[in-house]
Design an enzyme around this catalytic site. Structure first.
Site, PDB file in Angstrom:
ATOM      1  N   LYS A  82      -9.856 -32.175  21.268  1.00 41.46           N
ATOM      2  CA  LYS A  82      -9.775 -32.940  20.143  1.00 41.46           C
ATOM      3  C   LYS A  82     -10.734 -34.416  20.498  1.00 41.46           C
ATOM      4  O   LYS A  82     -10.970 -34.758  21.540  1.00 41.46           O
ATOM      5  CB  LYS A  82      -8.385 -33.395  20.146  1.00 41.46           C
ATOM      6  N   SER A 157      -2.223 -34.104  13.405  1.00 41.48           N
ATOM      7  CA  SER A 157      -3.511 -34.430  13.467  1.00 41.48           C
ATOM      8  C   SER A 157      -4.557 -33.732  14.121  1.00 41.48           C
ATOM      9  O   SER A 157      -5.809 -33.790  13.882  1.00 41.48           O
ATOM     10  CB  SER A 157      -3.698 -35.792  13.699  1.00 41.48           C
ATOM     11  N   SER A 181       1.614 -34.099  16.336  1.00 43.33           N
ATOM     12  CA  SER A 181       0.298 -33.635  15.883  1.00 43.33           C
ATOM     13  C   SER A 181      -0.336 -32.469  16.885  1.00 43.33           C
ATOM     14  O   SER A 181      -1.316 -31.813  16.526  1.00 43.33           O
ATOM     15  CB  SER A 181      -0.743 -34.441  16.267  1.00 43.33           C
TER      16      SER A 181
HETATM   17  N1  GLN Z   1       1.870 -37.212  11.173  1.00 43.66           N
HETATM   18  C1  GLN Z   1       2.266 -38.262  12.107  1.00 43.66           C
HETATM   19  C2  GLN Z   1       1.492 -39.511  12.111  1.00 43.66           C
HETATM   20  O1  GLN Z   1       0.958 -39.694  11.120  1.00 43.66           O
HETATM   21  C3  GLN Z   1       2.043 -37.888  13.818  1.00 43.66           C
HETATM   22  C4  GLN Z   1       0.785 -37.791  13.998  1.00 43.66           C
HETATM   23  C5  GLN Z   1       0.446 -37.509  15.505  1.00 43.66           C
HETATM   24  O2  GLN Z   1       1.261 -36.958  16.113  1.00 43.66           O
HETATM   25  N2  GLN Z   1      -0.733 -38.138  15.976  1.00 43.66           N
HETATM   26  O3  GLN Z   1       1.568 -40.555  12.648  1.00 43.66           O
END
Ligand code: GLN
Length: 490
Positions: A82, A157, A181
């Site tokens: 990532k 994400s 995410s």
């Molecule tokens: N969807 C959640 C957020 O926007 C989690 C994202 C994540 O785990 N990085 O914060």
């Protein structure tokens, strides 16, 4: 071997170690797969084709001289990482324009562990900007498409990582999970994803979002593959003060064969299943998985996590408060983008940040500043911190009575690109994943089937540093459902 890229990581590494295939041939196959699938999927940001090929050839030359060293468990295995993890010499942007031309001078801890294990990193994967999002549509560069249905989101994400794995561009990928995410894109793309216990993996070199929530973890096509990667990246690192000096068990030894679930108690958190947001197709796939677990000998018991309804509110207060502080470092002076023609220092900060951060990131910085502001701190931040403690107590209580909890990951399967445009509605999509990060506990997404032709995953949630329990249960459950090793028909 017809198409090398469809092997599991375990199969690929055996074939490489046995000399049935060269590291170069393996890398060439994955790069060709990227060429063939990227125009339709868009999982990747920076690619390292030339460097990866050089590294693969160097490995092959070393093998000719000395064989495959026994301390290189991922020898020649192509992976992706990532874009929130630093990779020395390769652009690392966290999906943001503010870091568009930033090339880090060092490797993240997890990345250096992969390299030491002999892995070949082919590319950085696309992500929501600074990991803020649930669809990968908030990448400043391009959205990623779900390999199972290109009109739909891959989740986020870490959507680029999940799509890259589901499209067989690599054998596994590293993601990061602040509020779901890793687990949610794994569920939406039909793969396995593990968010380890907070502190299990060093966050050194992870571009921070919410530092008390962030954890790095693997996405792969089988539980065994995720375990092989976890084995390599887990461990203490003095450069991350929150990294645990807890011994790293052998994660793969209990995964041999399939085995049953006799004597295993799985808790079903009532608040997850009684939620009206849970889509009927997802519910049906979850039921089937529960039936399989029972048939394998597991005992399923109802448990309650009574503070679940407050998880979304608490998370979006704490995560934005931490994000606001973490992102203060992007000031146009030290890293990345610097606005031209600034009139003075304040103007330089304002312009650089306005040009460099996307709308969602700006929204979260504002929210974070608000919840921490004088007069509101007690009402928001302190309350959220108290709720966080109660959520952890709920999990601790439930986990005294069970070996793991079994729950849905996403209330719905992958939704159409652009289908959720209201930010608050998007935050509610995280209802089943956020509380585990607030509690700091491990969670493993395992694919369990399909709803309307789209993958459905469930998560196993467990005790602190109990990853091996989750992996063993997930491996047995996933094997019985026949869903491990699957990939998108591209
Ligand atoms: N969807 C959640 C957020 O926007 C989690 C994202 C994540 O785990 N990085 O914060």
């Amino acid at each position: 071997m017809s198409d090398l890229t469809h092997l599991t990581l375990a199969e690929a590494r055996s074939a490489l170690a046995a000399g049935e295939v060269t590291a170069e041939a393996m890398t060439v196959s994955c790069l060709a797969r990227m060429d063939a699938t990227e125009p339709r999927v868009g999982a990747l940001l920076a690619r390292r084709d030339a460097e990866a090929l050089d590294e693969a050839r160097a490995l092959d030359r070393q093998r000719a001289e000395r064989g495959v060293p026994s301390d290189k468990p991922l020898w020649g295995v192509p992976l992706t990482v990532k874009d929130s993890l630093t990779l020395k010499g390769t652009p690392t942007t966290a999906g943001s324009r503010i870091l568009e031309h930033f090339t880090p001078p060092y490797d993240a801890f997890a990345v250096s562990r992969l390299k030491e294990a002999g892995a070949i990193i082919l590319a950085k994967t696309n992500m929501d900007e600074f990991a803020m999002g649930s669809t990968t549509e908030h990448s400043a560069f391009h959205p990623t498409r779900n390999p199972w249905d290109r009109g739909r989101v891959p989740g986020g994400s870490s959507g680029g990582s999940a799509a890259s794995v589901a499209a067989c561009q690599c054998f596994a990928s590293l993601g990061s999970d602040t509020g779901g995410s890793i687990r949610q894109p794994a569920a939406l793309c039909g793969c396995v994803g593990l968010k380890p216990t907070y502190g299990r993996i060093s966050r050194y070199g992870l571009l921070a979002y919410g530092s008390s929530l962030d954890q790095i973890g693997p996405l792969a096509r089988t539980v065994e593959d995720a375990a092989l990667v976890l084995q390599v990246i887990a461990g203490h690192d003095p450069r991350d003060a929150t990294s645990a000096a807890w011994p790293v068990p052998d994660y793969t030894s209990t995964l041999r064969g399939t085995g049953d679930l006799a004597g295993v108690r799985l808790g079903l958190p009532r608040e997850f299943y009684e939620n009206d947001a849970l889509n009927p197709g997802v519910r049906a796939a979850c039921r089937k998985a529960m039936d399989n677990a029972r048939a394998l000998g597991a005992e399923l018991v109802d448990v309650s996590l009574p503070h679940t309804p407050y998880a979304v509110a608490a998370y979006y207060i704490l995560a934005t408060a931490e994000a606001g502080s973490n992102l203060a470092r992007y000031d146009g002076v030290r890293y990345g983008r610097r606005a031209q023609d600034a009139k003075n220092l304040d103007d330089l900060y304002t312009r650089s940040r306005t040009e460099g951060f996307g709308e969602e990131v700006q929204r979260r910085i504002l929210l974070g500043a608000f919840v921490l502001s004088a007069g509101y701190y007690d009402a928001y931040y302190r309350k959220a911190a108290q709720v966080r403690r109660l959520i952890r107590q709920d999990y601790d209580e439930a986990l005294t009575r069970c070996d793991a909890l079994l729950a849905p990951v996403s209330p719905v399967p992958a939704w159409p690109l652009g289908g959720v445009s209201d930010p608050l509605q998007m935050y509610l999509m995280d209802i089943f994943t956020l509380s585990l990060n607030l509690a700091g506990l491990p969670g493993l997404t395992v694919p369990v089937g399909f709803a309307d032709g789209l993958p459905v995953g469930m998560q196993l949630m467990g005790r602190p540093f109990g990853e091996e329990v989750l992996l063993r249960i997930g491996h047995r459950l996933g094997s019985s459902l026949g869903v491990l090793g699957q990939y998108a028909p591209l």
